[in-house]
Design a protein around this motif. Structure first.
Motif, PDB file in Angstrom:
ATOM      1  N   SER A  66      -5.980  -4.899  -2.998  1.00 47.92           N
ATOM      2  CA  SER A  66      -5.077  -4.582  -1.892  1.00 47.92           C
ATOM      3  C   SER A  66      -3.622  -4.712  -2.320  1.00 47.92           C
ATOM      4  N   SER A  67      -3.311  -5.781  -3.036  1.00 48.61           N
ATOM      5  CA  SER A  67      -1.941  -5.978  -3.519  1.00 48.61           C
ATOM      6  C   SER A  67      -1.550  -4.910  -4.534  1.00 48.61           C
ATOM      7  N   ALA A  68      -2.495  -4.530  -5.386  1.00 55.83           N
ATOM      8  CA  ALA A  68      -2.234  -3.479  -6.372  1.00 55.83           C
ATOM      9  C   ALA A  68      -1.941  -2.159  -5.662  1.00 55.83           C
ATOM     10  N   MET A  69      -2.711  -1.868  -4.611  1.00 49.92           N
ATOM     11  CA  MET A  69      -2.483  -0.634  -3.871  1.00 49.92           C
ATOM     12  C   MET A  69      -1.097  -0.643  -3.221  1.00 49.92           C
ATOM     13  N   LYS A  70      -0.710  -1.755  -2.618  1.00 47.68           N
ATOM     14  CA  LYS A  70       0.612  -1.856  -1.996  1.00 47.68           C
ATOM     15  C   LYS A  70       1.714  -1.676  -3.028  1.00 47.68           C
ATOM     16  N   LEU A  71       1.557  -2.314  -4.179  1.00 48.65           N
ATOM     17  CA  LEU A  71       2.552  -2.195  -5.245  1.00 48.65           C
ATOM     18  C   LEU A  71       2.675  -0.748  -5.712  1.00 48.65           C
ATOM     19  N   VAL A  72       1.546  -0.115  -5.963  1.00 43.05           N
ATOM     20  CA  VAL A  72       1.555   1.282  -6.408  1.00 43.05           C
ATOM     21  C   VAL A  72       2.176   2.179  -5.339  1.00 43.05           C
ATOM     22  N   ASN A  73       1.835   1.946  -4.079  1.00 46.33           N
ATOM     23  CA  ASN A  73       2.425   2.746  -2.991  1.00 46.33           C
ATOM     24  C   ASN A  73       3.948   2.642  -2.991  1.00 46.33           C
ATOM     25  N   ILE A  74       4.472   1.454  -3.190  1.00 46.98           N
ATOM     26  CA  ILE A  74       5.922   1.250  -3.218  1.00 46.98           C
ATOM     27  C   ILE A  74       6.533   2.025  -4.383  1.00 46.98           C
ATOM     28  N   LEU A  75       5.921   1.938  -5.550  1.00 40.62           N
ATOM     29  CA  LEU A  75       6.462   2.626  -6.731  1.00 40.62           C
ATOM     30  C   LEU A  75       6.381   4.143  -6.585  1.00 40.62           C
ATOM     31  N   VAL A  76       5.333   4.624  -5.910  1.00 39.67           N
ATOM     32  CA  VAL A  76       5.212   6.063  -5.636  1.00 39.67           C
ATOM     33  C   VAL A  76       6.282   6.484  -4.634  1.00 39.67           C
ATOM     34  N   GLU A  77       6.465   5.705  -3.571  1.00 41.37           N
ATOM     35  CA  GLU A  77       7.483   6.023  -2.561  1.00 41.37           C
ATOM     36  C   GLU A  77       8.883   6.060  -3.153  1.00 41.37           C
ATOM     37  N   LYS A  78       9.133   5.214  -4.140  1.00 37.32           N
ATOM     38  CA  LYS A  78      10.442   5.185  -4.806  1.00 37.32           C
ATOM     39  C   LYS A  78      10.567   6.283  -5.864  1.00 37.32           C
ATOM     40  N   ARG A  79       9.512   7.077  -6.008  1.00 37.39           N
ATOM     41  CA  ARG A  79       9.475   8.188  -6.968  1.00 37.39           C
ATOM     42  C   ARG A  79       9.671   7.721  -8.413  1.00 37.39           C
ATOM     43  N   LEU A  80       9.091   6.554  -8.719  1.00 36.15           N
ATOM     44  CA  LEU A  80       9.161   6.012 -10.071  1.00 36.15           C
ATOM     45  C   LEU A  80       7.887   6.322 -10.853  1.00 36.15           C
ATOM     46  N   ILE A  81       6.773   6.428 -10.130  1.00 33.75           N
ATOM     47  CA  ILE A  81       5.488   6.791 -10.736  1.00 33.75           C
ATOM     48  C   ILE A  81       4.822   7.820  -9.838  1.00 33.75           C
ATOM     49  N   GLU A  82       3.766   8.422 -10.373  1.00 35.17           N
ATOM     50  CA  GLU A  82       2.946   9.300  -9.535  1.00 35.17           C
ATOM     51  C   GLU A  82       1.487   9.080  -9.865  1.00 35.17           C
ATOM     52  N   ARG A  83       0.680   9.417  -8.884  1.00 37.75           N
ATOM     53  CA  ARG A  83      -0.768   9.391  -9.062  1.00 37.75           C
ATOM     54  C   ARG A  83      -1.197  10.783  -9.490  1.00 37.75           C
ATOM     55  N   GLN A  84      -2.017  10.842 -10.517  1.00 41.13           N
ATOM     56  CA  GLN A  84      -2.603  12.096 -10.974  1.00 41.13           C
ATOM     57  C   GLN A  84      -4.115  11.935 -10.953  1.00 41.13           C
ATOM     58  N   PRO A  85      -4.845  13.039 -11.023  1.00 49.32           N
ATOM     59  CA  PRO A  85      -6.311  12.914 -11.041  1.00 49.32           C
ATOM     60  C   PRO A  85      -6.751  11.983 -12.174  1.00 49.32           C
ATOM     61  N   GLY A  86      -7.690  11.095 -11.853  1.00 51.01           N
ATOM     62  CA  GLY A  86      -8.186  10.130 -12.831  1.00 51.01           C
ATOM     63  C   GLY A  86      -9.421  10.610 -13.553  1.00 51.01           C
ATOM     64  N   ARG A  87     -10.092   9.686 -14.172  1.00 51.20           N
ATOM     65  CA  ARG A  87     -11.269  10.005 -14.980  1.00 51.20           C
ATOM     66  C   ARG A  87     -12.459  10.422 -14.127  1.00 51.20           C
TER      67      ARG A  87
END
Length: 146
Positions: A66-87
């Protein structure tokens, strides 16, 4: 407040006190970026492991899903990272964006200045010794040592 010999003799206590001072200063220098040292660590891990998934990132940061998801969401919202299709269909690959790399570079420069300021009373040799000792206290990477 007085700190007696019992506290001062404990390595863990001394490490915790040093960490609090170092982290407080790191938080202050990262405030302009509106990110914490933990988020900077996440960005560096994503940069160094392009395509890693959220679960792997969470494990590396010792945080729950849950914490990892929140962290990733914040970084995505800040346009620092993006999610791409995984394995597979259940995972996303995390990738640092160019703006994320620019910010990581700037934040690392700020944190390096903080480190330099916070370790100013140590010699270069002291700092190298401290790095070596802390590495030895870190997670075991090989067979158990006696």
């Amino acid at each position: 407040m007085k700190q007696g010999g019992d506290l001062l003799s404990l390595v863990g206590y001394q490490l915790q006190q040093a960490n609090l001072r170092l982290e407080t200063d790191a938080r202050a220098v990262l405030a302009d970026f509106d990110l914490t040292p933990a988020k900077l660590t996440a960005l560096i891990l994503i940069r160094d492991n392009p395509g890693c998934d959220q679960t792997t990132l969470g494990r590396a940061l010792s945080i729950n899903r849950s914490s990892a998801m929140k962290l990733v969401n914040i970084l995505v919202e800040k346009r620092l990272i993006e999610r791409q299709p995984g394995r597979d269909l259940r995972t996303n690959a995390l990738v640092l964006l160019p703006e994320g790399q620019r910010q990581v570079d700037a934040m690392l420069a700020a944190v390096h200045r903080s480190d330099t300021r916070m370790t100013a009373r140590l010699s270069r040799e002291d700092i190298q010794t401290l790095h070596n000792l802390l590495t030895r206290l870190g997670p075991a990477t090989g067979a158990a040592e006696d």
